[in-house]
Design an enzyme around this catalytic site. Structure first.
Site: not given
Length: 291
Positions: A124, A140, A199, A202, A239, A241, A265, A283
């Site tokens: 992320v 994700h 927010c 709203c 990278g 598991s 990995n 990697c």
């Protein structure tokens, strides 16, 4: 165009340099692939200075008893949201400044060359986006985006940082270590007076555009990724598991389609018993050696 800057190995488990035989085997695997499906995990970003959860000795679970926020807790509890956002506010300047490493740049170059058909990242951190990858799904989500749980309005995380600063002009806290998703460790006392904005459209609850633990990836996104996998002729896991089912399901689908699967990995993975090739290297050290 691969970066020559030195990798940050603070959160990378110890491993031997790539074996010449391993290099040759991965080269053959990639050369034989015409439409490569790549899935990346936290182990591709550790060389950019972002810790992962599970790496032996250096992952968050090995170093601390801290655990990431659960989806249900975030939605249900105002104090859980206050704690999450206070920690995230302190960690954001450092987390958002992390840059792609050699592995991210190699995968971008493979895409430009037409070798990489689709990239799915479980991360992320936006590092693939920063590297320039475009044929990509963030499985994700991404911490660089925020949305309202009530009306769905979206803003950039950098904009939210400005709202936090305006609401908390005198609030200060010293961080104790960085976690994988960009937050830091703070005490309950430090968090107590932190103000969290609602927010602006709203008044609803703001949440990072990421799949928290205990939540599920949308069926629409899962179906889309399955379609990209169906168009592919091989799978490379880099990278990860693959302990989390949301990513592991695609490896199971690849096995069902009898696609060759390579795993890069440091340490064991859930795929080791059925992967065509398992490589135990960094990697950012091995991928740039593949032509």
């Amino acid at each position: 165009s691969v970066s020559r800057t030195s990798p940050n190995l603070t959160f990378v488990p110890a491993c031997l340099p790539p074996d010449p035989v391993e290099i040759e085997e991965l080269q053959r695997f990639v050369s034989n692939s015409k439409r490569l499906f790549v899935m990346t995990g936290a182990g591709i970003s550790t060389e950019s200075g972002i810790p992962d959860y599970r790496s032996e000795g250096v992952g968050l679970y090995a170093r601390t008893d801290r655990r990431p926020v659960q989806h249900a807790e975030f939605v249900r509890s105002a104090s859980a949201r206050q704690r999450y956002w206070a920690r995230n506010f302190v960690g954001w300047p450092q987390f958002s400044s992390h840059q792609p490493n050699a592995a991210h740049l190699v995968l971008r170059d493979w895409e430009k060359l037409g070798k990489l058909h689709w990239l799915v990242t479980q991360n992320v951190d936006a590092l693939h986006t920063k590297a320039g990858s475009q044929r990509m799904t963030e499985l994700h989500g991404c911490t660089h985006r925020v949305f309202c749980l009530a009306c769905g309005d979206r803003i950039l995380r950098s904009q939210l940082q400005e709202h936090f600063e305006a609401l908390n002009p005198t609030w200060k806290a010293e961080a104790f270590g960085v976690a994988p998703d960009g937050d830091v460790f703070l005490t309950d006392e430090q968090v107590r007076n932190f103000q969290v904005p609602a927010c602006r459209k709203c008044g609803g609850i703001l949440k990072p555009d990421v799949t928290f633990f205990g939540d599920t990836v949308s069926q629409e996104k899962v179906s889309f990724v399955h379609q990209r996998l169906a168009e592919s002729d091989s799978m490379l896991v880099a990278g990860s598991s693959m302990q989390v089912y949301s990513g592991y399901r695609f490896a199971l689908a690849a096995r069902e389609k009898k696609l060759p699967i390579a795993v890069l990995n440091i340490g064991p993975t859930r795929l080791d018993h059925f992967a065509s090739l398992k490589l135990n290297s960094r990697c950012g050290e091995l991928l740039p050696l593949i032509v």
